[in-house]
Design a protein around this motif. Structure first.
Motif, PDB file in Angstrom:
ATOM      1  N   ASN A   5       9.586  -1.592  -5.453  1.00  0.00           N
ATOM      2  CA  ASN A   5       9.154  -0.398  -4.829  1.00  0.00           C
ATOM      3  C   ASN A   5       7.973  -0.394  -3.617  1.00  0.00           C
ATOM      4  O   ASN A   5       7.923   0.573  -3.009  1.00  0.00           O
ATOM      5  N   PHE A   6       7.239  -1.437  -3.585  1.00  0.00           N
ATOM      6  CA  PHE A   6       6.375  -1.695  -2.492  1.00  0.00           C
ATOM      7  C   PHE A   6       6.596  -3.036  -2.085  1.00  0.00           C
ATOM      8  O   PHE A   6       5.841  -3.870  -2.509  1.00  0.00           O
ATOM      9  N   PHE A  10      -7.410  -3.007  -9.060  1.00  0.00           N
ATOM     10  CA  PHE A  10      -6.045  -2.148  -9.411  1.00  0.00           C
ATOM     11  C   PHE A  10      -5.849  -2.868 -10.562  1.00  0.00           C
ATOM     12  O   PHE A  10      -5.460  -4.005 -10.759  1.00  0.00           O
ATOM     13  N   ARG A  24      -4.784   9.707  -5.618  1.00  0.00           N
ATOM     14  CA  ARG A  24      -5.174   8.350  -6.006  1.00  0.00           C
ATOM     15  C   ARG A  24      -4.775   7.302  -5.010  1.00  0.00           C
ATOM     16  O   ARG A  24      -3.561   7.762  -4.404  1.00  0.00           O
ATOM     17  N   GLU A  53       6.538   5.005  -8.435  1.00  0.00           N
ATOM     18  CA  GLU A  53       5.254   4.375  -8.348  1.00  0.00           C
ATOM     19  C   GLU A  53       4.512   4.340  -9.599  1.00  0.00           C
ATOM     20  O   GLU A  53       4.666   5.155 -10.164  1.00  0.00           O
ATOM     21  N   CYS A  54       4.311   3.216 -10.040  1.00  0.00           N
ATOM     22  CA  CYS A  54       3.469   3.009 -11.354  1.00  0.00           C
ATOM     23  C   CYS A  54       2.331   4.083 -11.504  1.00  0.00           C
ATOM     24  O   CYS A  54       2.197   4.640 -12.795  1.00  0.00           O
ATOM     25  N   THR A  55       1.667   4.210 -10.235  1.00  0.00           N
ATOM     26  CA  THR A  55       0.453   5.165 -10.512  1.00  0.00           C
ATOM     27  C   THR A  55       0.841   6.606  -9.879  1.00  0.00           C
ATOM     28  O   THR A  55      -0.231   7.483  -9.843  1.00  0.00           O
ATOM     29  N   TYR A  71       3.669  -4.817   0.027  1.00  0.00           N
ATOM     30  CA  TYR A  71       2.449  -4.516  -0.561  1.00  0.00           C
ATOM     31  C   TYR A  71       2.135  -5.328  -1.866  1.00  0.00           C
ATOM     32  O   TYR A  71       0.867  -6.056  -1.947  1.00  0.00           O
ATOM     33  N   GLN A  72       3.258  -5.345  -2.521  1.00  0.00           N
ATOM     34  CA  GLN A  72       3.029  -6.094  -3.943  1.00  0.00           C
ATOM     35  C   GLN A  72       2.764  -7.706  -3.548  1.00  0.00           C
ATOM     36  O   GLN A  72       2.117  -8.181  -4.367  1.00  0.00           O
ATOM     37  N   ARG A  81      -0.707  -8.210  -2.298  1.00  0.00           N
ATOM     38  CA  ARG A  81      -1.929  -8.015  -3.070  1.00  0.00           C
ATOM     39  C   ARG A  81      -2.164  -9.528  -3.907  1.00  0.00           C
ATOM     40  O   ARG A  81      -3.266  -9.631  -4.334  1.00  0.00           O
ATOM     41  N   SER A  85      -4.942   3.361  -2.899  1.00  0.00           N
ATOM     42  CA  SER A  85      -5.183   1.917  -3.071  1.00  0.00           C
ATOM     43  C   SER A  85      -5.731   1.229  -1.919  1.00  0.00           C
ATOM     44  O   SER A  85      -5.292   1.544  -0.755  1.00  0.00           O
TER      45      SER A  85
HETATM   46  O1  LIG Z   1       4.156   0.663  -8.676  1.00  0.00           O
HETATM   47  C1  LIG Z   1       3.240   0.426  -8.920  1.00  0.00           C
HETATM   48  C2  LIG Z   1       2.576  -0.122  -7.521  1.00  0.00           C
HETATM   49  C3  LIG Z   1       1.280   0.239  -7.318  1.00  0.00           C
HETATM   50  C4  LIG Z   1       1.014   0.991  -6.078  1.00  0.00           C
HETATM   51  C5  LIG Z   1      -0.235   1.555  -5.939  1.00  0.00           C
HETATM   52  O2  LIG Z   1      -1.344   0.840  -5.272  1.00  0.00           O
HETATM   53  O3  LIG Z   1      -0.736   2.603  -6.234  1.00  0.00           O
END
Ligand SMILES: O=CCCCC(=O)O
Length: 474
Positions: A132-133, A426, A418, A262-264, A136-137, A140, A420
């Motif tokens: 999903n990202f 996080f 919200r 997105e989890c958030t 970025y994932q 991190r 990041s």
């Molecule tokens: O799906 C979870 C990824 C986190 C995205 C975020 O930073 O909000």
């Protein structure tokens, strides 16, 4: 072939990738281990400088990175551009701030001598990341661990191999030593083999609960450290005195960004009864303005979901929710489009035994609850197996923060969307996982916090107590 790029807007198979062999995994483990030995004795400033170069290279190739992610998993191009820029920001933040955080720290102690904690690398880290990202994932985990001196092996999602390989290539081209981040098209058995290997010292996963359990089980068996970033059903609480213009503007964004994947994402809107009707109306109005289309086209405001399977699964979940008594306040119709579009949907009247009350809806579906008191809002927010993020809108920010303090999640934003940033920790609690990524905490996830006490000579007189042999020998 398990790893494929399929454009979810056109359904075209763009590229297929061969699975990694066991020999490739062995080579990566060995290379990573050898690099760890070098990193251990290298000045950390050299890696900080390389992280600056990674940020620069990401920016240089940002158009290609963004387009690749959009074609591969469907997110809007502007969202992909934002994600790419965040990766550069994360690399820069660790480059600028991480070395200082990893300096030895003195401890005030009554012990004889000078006590310090040294922060040292531990070895190769296995990284398992979702679609999903897709960049970025990776960043991190990569930026902090590279700075610490932990080489990494990456297993990415089977539907985002092009993004995974491109980010690994960009990191290498930036000048990082080979083996700093090795992307491999692994299967789960190979991931388990890697975690079991003595050269690997930890595993970081962002993904599903199922993936989290599997990684944590294997890691537990082999006594390896883990961080798990799993699902979320984040509450979005609207109190009676909230500024409803702000609420309306943030609510749709918090649910629709990244096509709701997105989890958030705000997945449960918990709204006081006196502003409930207005909330529903304004959410409907905003959902109604969304334009599905080519995610590469800047005019498009609703992206397709990442795969056909994801869309079908979400539809099944909505059907089950409706069968269990949910009302459809908006949406739940089909678009006459080829891509994997899901119409933004609002569900209300969710009873606590409705599956939608406890199951994450990973797409553009908002569940809205009406509550009659702040206490009920907090109780409902906490009545969830998950505990990742959350949002509270209140007339008074201090009061909003008091409500936020009562919510069982890892992150809550008051009167704001919200977001990041690298300096903000996080992570979540309950079934949302454990550990934190980003910030100083993320930097410390896989370090050896090593105590070194130095004295010129033993001083038995000055040890007040403790686990020592005090008897004198004849
Ligand atoms: O799906 C979870 C990824 C986190 C995205 C975020 O930073 O909000």
């Amino acid at each position: 072939m398990a790893y494929q790029t399929v454009n979810p807007y056109t359904n075209e198979v763009v590229k297929e990738y061969s699975d990694a062999t066991n020999q490739q995994l062995e080579d990566a483990l060995q290379k990573g281990h050898e690099l760890y030995q070098k990193f251990k004795v290298q000045d950390i400033k050299e890696r900080a400088e390389l992280l600056h170069q990674v940020a620069a290279k990401i920016r240089e190739r940002s158009d290609e990175l963004a387009r690749t992610a959009t074609i591969e998993m469907g997110k809007l191009l502007a969202e992909a551009e934002g994600e790419v820029e965040l990766c550069a920001i994360i690399a820069e933040w660790y480059a600028d701030n991480g070395a200082e955080m990893l300096m030895p720290e003195k401890i005030e102690t009554g012990a004889n001598g000078i006590a310090e904690v040294h922060y040292q690398s531990t070895g190769v880290i296995m990284m398992v990341e979702p679609w999903n990202f897709p960049y970025y994932q990776i960043m991190r985990v990569f930026a902090p661990n590279f700075l610490v001196g932990n080489p990494m092996i990456l297993k990415h999602a089977s539907n985002t191999p092009s993004s995974a390989q491109l980010m690994a290539d960009v990191i290498l081209e930036a000048g990082t030593p080979e083996g700093s981040l090795k992307n491999l098209f692994l299967n789960y058995d190979q991931v388990a083999d890697a975690i079991a290997d003595p050269r690997v010292q930890g595993a970081a996963l962002t993904g599903s609960e199922r993936g989290g359990k599997s990684i944590a089980t294997t890691a537990g068996e082999h006594l390896k450290q883990t961080t798990l970033e799993l699902g979320g059903m984040d509450p979005f609480i609207v109190l009676s005195d909230a500024n409803m213009d702000h609420v309306a503007d943030i609510a749709w964004r918090s649910r629709i960004y990244n096509a709701g994947q997105e989890c958030t994402s705000s997945k449960r809107f918990i709204v006081m009864e006196d502003v409930y009707d207005e909330f529903i109306q304004r959410l409907k109005d905003n959902f109604n303005k969304l334009k599905p289309g080519d995610p590469l086209d800047p005019e498009t405001t609703l992206a397709p979901m990442n795969t056909k399977e994801a869309k079908e699964e979400l539809q099944e979940q909505v059907d089950e929710a409706v069968a269990a008594g949910a009302q459809v306040a908006y949406g739940n119709e089909s678009y006459d489009l080829e891509g994997q579009f899901f119409m933004p949907t609002i569900l209300t009247d969710i009873n606590r035994d409705n599956p939608a009350h406890t199951t994450e809806l990973f797409g553009p579906v908002a569940v809205v609850y009406k509550v009659t008191s702040e206490e009920e809002a907090i109780e409902l927010a906490n009545d969830s197996p998950y505990g990742l993020g959350g949002i509270v809108f209140a007339g008074d920010a201090d009061h909003g923060a008091e409500v936020a303090a009562k919510i069982e999640t890892g992150m809550v934003f008051v009167n704001n969307i919200r977001y990041s940033l690298p300096e903000l920790p996080f992570g979540g609690v309950k079934r949302s996982g454990y550990g934190r990524e980003m910030s100083r905490t993320g930097l410390m996830a896989f370090v050896n916090e090593k105590l070194i006490i130095k004295a010129d000579e033993p001083d038995m007189e000055n040890i007040a107590g403790g686990l020592i042999a005090t008897q004198d020998l004849e």
